[in-house]
Design a protein around this motif. Structure first.
Motif, PDB file in Angstrom:
ATOM      1  N   ARG A 278     -10.044   2.514  -5.561  1.00 57.88           N
ATOM      2  CA  ARG A 278     -10.719   3.687  -4.267  1.00 57.88           C
ATOM      3  C   ARG A 278      -9.849   3.865  -2.802  1.00 57.88           C
ATOM      4  NH1 ARG A 278     -13.124   5.137  -7.817  1.00 57.88           N
ATOM      5  NH2 ARG A 278     -15.338   5.354  -8.904  1.00 57.88           N
ATOM      6  N   PRO A 279      -8.925   4.759  -2.636  1.00 55.09           N
ATOM      7  CA  PRO A 279      -7.699   4.938  -1.744  1.00 55.09           C
ATOM      8  C   PRO A 279      -8.470   4.358  -0.287  1.00 55.09           C
ATOM      9  CG  PRO A 279      -8.252   6.691  -3.113  1.00 55.09           C
ATOM     10  CD  PRO A 279      -9.134   6.030  -3.159  1.00 55.09           C
ATOM     11  N   PHE A 280      -7.515   3.940   0.429  1.00 55.63           N
ATOM     12  CA  PHE A 280      -8.276   2.716   1.602  1.00 55.63           C
ATOM     13  C   PHE A 280      -8.442   3.843   2.472  1.00 55.63           C
ATOM     14  CE2 PHE A 280      -8.512  -0.968  -1.068  1.00 55.63           C
ATOM     15  CZ  PHE A 280      -8.797  -1.943   0.111  1.00 55.63           C
ATOM     16  N   GLN A 281      -8.767   3.891   3.371  1.00 53.67           N
ATOM     17  CA  GLN A 281      -8.818   5.258   5.026  1.00 53.67           C
ATOM     18  C   GLN A 281      -7.264   4.647   5.327  1.00 53.67           C
ATOM     19  OE1 GLN A 281     -11.434   3.193   4.319  1.00 53.67           O
ATOM     20  NE2 GLN A 281     -12.386   4.789   3.428  1.00 53.67           N
ATOM     21  N   GLY A 282      -6.270   3.955   5.683  1.00 48.73           N
ATOM     22  CA  GLY A 282      -5.167   3.611   6.051  1.00 48.73           C
ATOM     23  C   GLY A 282      -4.768   2.080   6.492  1.00 48.73           C
ATOM     24  N   TRP A 283      -4.136   2.015   6.967  1.00 47.50           N
ATOM     25  CA  TRP A 283      -3.327   0.787   7.121  1.00 47.50           C
ATOM     26  C   TRP A 283      -3.056   0.500   8.280  1.00 47.50           C
ATOM     27  CZ3 TRP A 283      -1.198   4.644   4.793  1.00 47.50           C
ATOM     28  CH2 TRP A 283       0.172   5.145   5.030  1.00 47.50           C
ATOM     29  N   LEU A 284      -2.849  -1.383   8.807  1.00 44.25           N
ATOM     30  CA  LEU A 284      -2.574  -1.075  10.346  1.00 44.25           C
ATOM     31  C   LEU A 284      -0.811  -2.196   9.808  1.00 44.25           C
ATOM     32  CD1 LEU A 284      -5.667  -2.940  11.494  1.00 44.25           C
ATOM     33  CD2 LEU A 284      -4.259  -0.930  12.532  1.00 44.25           C
ATOM     34  N   ASN A 285      -0.362  -2.040  10.758  1.00 40.76           N
ATOM     35  CA  ASN A 285       0.995  -2.896  10.069  1.00 40.76           C
ATOM     36  C   ASN A 285       2.219  -2.754  11.983  1.00 40.76           C
ATOM     37  OD1 ASN A 285       2.668  -0.218  10.984  1.00 40.76           O
ATOM     38  ND2 ASN A 285       2.805  -0.071   8.920  1.00 40.76           N
ATOM     39  N   GLU A 286       2.553  -3.220  12.260  1.00 44.46           N
ATOM     40  CA  GLU A 286       3.510  -3.709  13.606  1.00 44.46           C
ATOM     41  C   GLU A 286       3.127  -2.554  14.225  1.00 44.46           C
ATOM     42  OE1 GLU A 286       6.710  -3.654  10.399  1.00 44.46           O
ATOM     43  OE2 GLU A 286       4.691  -4.720  10.321  1.00 44.46           O
TER      44      GLU A 286
ATOM     45  N   VAL B 287       1.023  -0.775  -0.253  1.00 42.57           N
ATOM     46  CA  VAL B 287       0.236   0.348  -0.047  1.00 42.57           C
ATOM     47  C   VAL B 287       1.150   0.892  -0.391  1.00 42.57           C
ATOM     48  CG1 VAL B 287      -0.036   0.120   2.280  1.00 42.57           C
ATOM     49  CG2 VAL B 287      -2.013   0.761   0.921  1.00 42.57           C
ATOM     50  N   ASP B 288       0.507   2.386  -0.361  1.00 46.41           N
ATOM     51  CA  ASP B 288       0.832   3.466  -0.470  1.00 46.41           C
ATOM     52  C   ASP B 288       0.572   4.698   0.515  1.00 46.41           C
ATOM     53  OD1 ASP B 288      -0.550   4.890  -2.234  1.00 46.41           O
ATOM     54  OD2 ASP B 288      -0.115   4.901  -4.121  1.00 46.41           O
ATOM     55  N   ARG B 289       1.001   5.621   0.679  1.00 40.84           N
ATOM     56  CA  ARG B 289       1.068   7.039   1.152  1.00 40.84           C
ATOM     57  C   ARG B 289      -0.409   7.513   1.615  1.00 40.84           C
ATOM     58  NH1 ARG B 289       4.525   6.895   5.338  1.00 40.84           N
ATOM     59  NH2 ARG B 289       6.701   6.140   4.982  1.00 40.84           N
ATOM     60  N   ARG B 290      -0.726   6.698  -0.084  1.00 43.15           N
ATOM     61  CA  ARG B 290      -2.079   7.595   0.018  1.00 43.15           C
ATOM     62  C   ARG B 290      -3.348   6.879  -0.188  1.00 43.15           C
ATOM     63  NH1 ARG B 290      -1.714   8.395  -6.323  1.00 43.15           N
ATOM     64  NH2 ARG B 290      -0.454   6.143  -5.593  1.00 43.15           N
ATOM     65  N   GLY B 291      -2.564   5.725   0.483  1.00 40.61           N
ATOM     66  CA  GLY B 291      -4.343   4.716   0.893  1.00 40.61           C
ATOM     67  C   GLY B 291      -4.045   3.473  -0.158  1.00 40.61           C
ATOM     68  N   ILE B 292      -3.185   3.705  -1.402  1.00 37.86           N
ATOM     69  CA  ILE B 292      -3.550   3.117  -2.551  1.00 37.86           C
ATOM     70  C   ILE B 292      -2.466   1.020  -2.758  1.00 37.86           C
ATOM     71  CG2 ILE B 292      -3.085   2.200  -5.475  1.00 37.86           C
ATOM     72  CD1 ILE B 292      -4.707   4.580  -4.743  1.00 37.86           C
ATOM     73  N   ARG B 293      -3.859   0.885  -2.731  1.00 35.79           N
ATOM     74  CA  ARG B 293      -3.394  -0.770  -2.501  1.00 35.79           C
ATOM     75  C   ARG B 293      -2.813  -1.472  -3.701  1.00 35.79           C
ATOM     76  NH1 ARG B 293      -6.216  -5.199  -3.059  1.00 35.79           N
ATOM     77  NH2 ARG B 293      -6.420  -7.360  -2.119  1.00 35.79           N
ATOM     78  N   LEU B 294      -2.012  -2.386  -4.153  1.00 39.95           N
ATOM     79  CA  LEU B 294      -1.154  -3.589  -5.009  1.00 39.95           C
ATOM     80  C   LEU B 294      -1.815  -4.374  -3.924  1.00 39.95           C
ATOM     81  CD1 LEU B 294       0.304  -3.832  -7.008  1.00 39.95           C
ATOM     82  CD2 LEU B 294       2.632  -4.294  -5.906  1.00 39.95           C
ATOM     83  N   GLY B 295      -2.929  -4.909  -4.565  1.00 39.12           N
ATOM     84  CA  GLY B 295      -2.852  -6.578  -4.737  1.00 39.12           C
ATOM     85  C   GLY B 295      -2.784  -7.687  -4.904  1.00 39.12           C
ATOM     86  N   TYR B 296      -3.284  -8.614  -5.807  1.00 39.50           N
ATOM     87  CA  TYR B 296      -3.221  -9.426  -6.957  1.00 39.50           C
ATOM     88  C   TYR B 296      -3.286  -9.609  -8.375  1.00 39.50           C
ATOM     89  CZ  TYR B 296      -2.319 -11.441  -1.942  1.00 39.50           C
ATOM     90  OH  TYR B 296      -1.659 -12.133  -0.861  1.00 39.50           O
TER      91      TYR B 296
END
Length: 199
Positions: free
Chosen positions: A183-191, A134-143
């Motif tokens: 559609r950008p994601f609102q954010g991400w969860l990591n460690e 995912v990038d800082r804009r919330g754009i996700r790279l999937g499969y």
């Protein structure tokens, strides 16, 4: 900073798949740390009244962060209903309640609650979604299947808060390629916890 070229998506998938695998192998406890952060974020959102009905989880594919242990906590501690995506193998996806009933393979061969009723977007308070990057804009790279993209392009589903779940090493500083339907994601969860996407 210049974005990756869209033609590089297959190469980027290989790069981030390898990065994710090496990161998880290098730190065996990383999955637990990310899961703990997801648990804390769910509890925080519940305390703040943001979670009302169902929370969309996912059945983990190899290399993805496994959130399935959170299912019982959602039910017993927060009084919420977990849900899982169900793909038809043709590019379409829905969510259905994840109960005690046995799961069966959906159209993509992923365990899913096929015998449960389909949920409307209004029944979901939050979607937690796996990703390669995912990038800082919330754009996700999937499969590359586009299942989440097609779902989240629908107006009702685009309004459901959605977060990507992945190791911090897979958060791209460089913008990832995006298409008009992304559609950008609102954010991400990591460690390191929950991070908001940049506006």
């Amino acid at each position: 900073m210049q974005a990756f070229d869209a033609a590089n998506k297959p190469t980027l998938r290989k790069i981030f798949r390898t990065r994710r695998r090496l990161t998880l192998e290098a730190e065996p406890n990383l999955q637990n740390r990310i899961r703990d952060q997801a648990r804390q974020e769910l509890r925080r959102r519940h305390r703040e009244g943001e979670l009302h009905q169902s929370v969309g989880l996912y059945w983990p594919l190899p290399g993805e962060v496994d959130l399935t242990p959170l299912r019982l906590e959602l039910v017993k501690e927060l009084g919420l209903s977990p849900a899982l995506p169900v793909a038809d193998g043709q590019g379409n996806m829905t969510y259905r309640s994840w109960t005690e009933a046995p799961l069966a393979s959906d159209g993509c061969g992923i365990p899913a609650p096929l015998d449960q009723q389909e949920l409307s977007a209004e029944k979901l308070s939050l979607l937690l979604v796996p990703a390669l990057a995912v990038d800082r804009r919330g754009i996700r790279l999937g499969y590359g299947g586009g299942y989440y993209d097609r779902l989240r392009c629908q107006k009702s589903w685009s309004e459901v808060p959605a977060l990507v779940v992945l190791p911090g090493a897979c958060v791209s500083v460089q913008p990832l390629p995006s298409d008009p339907w992304d559609r950008p994601f609102q954010g991400w969860l990591n460690e390191n916890g929950f991070q908001h996407s940049l506006p």
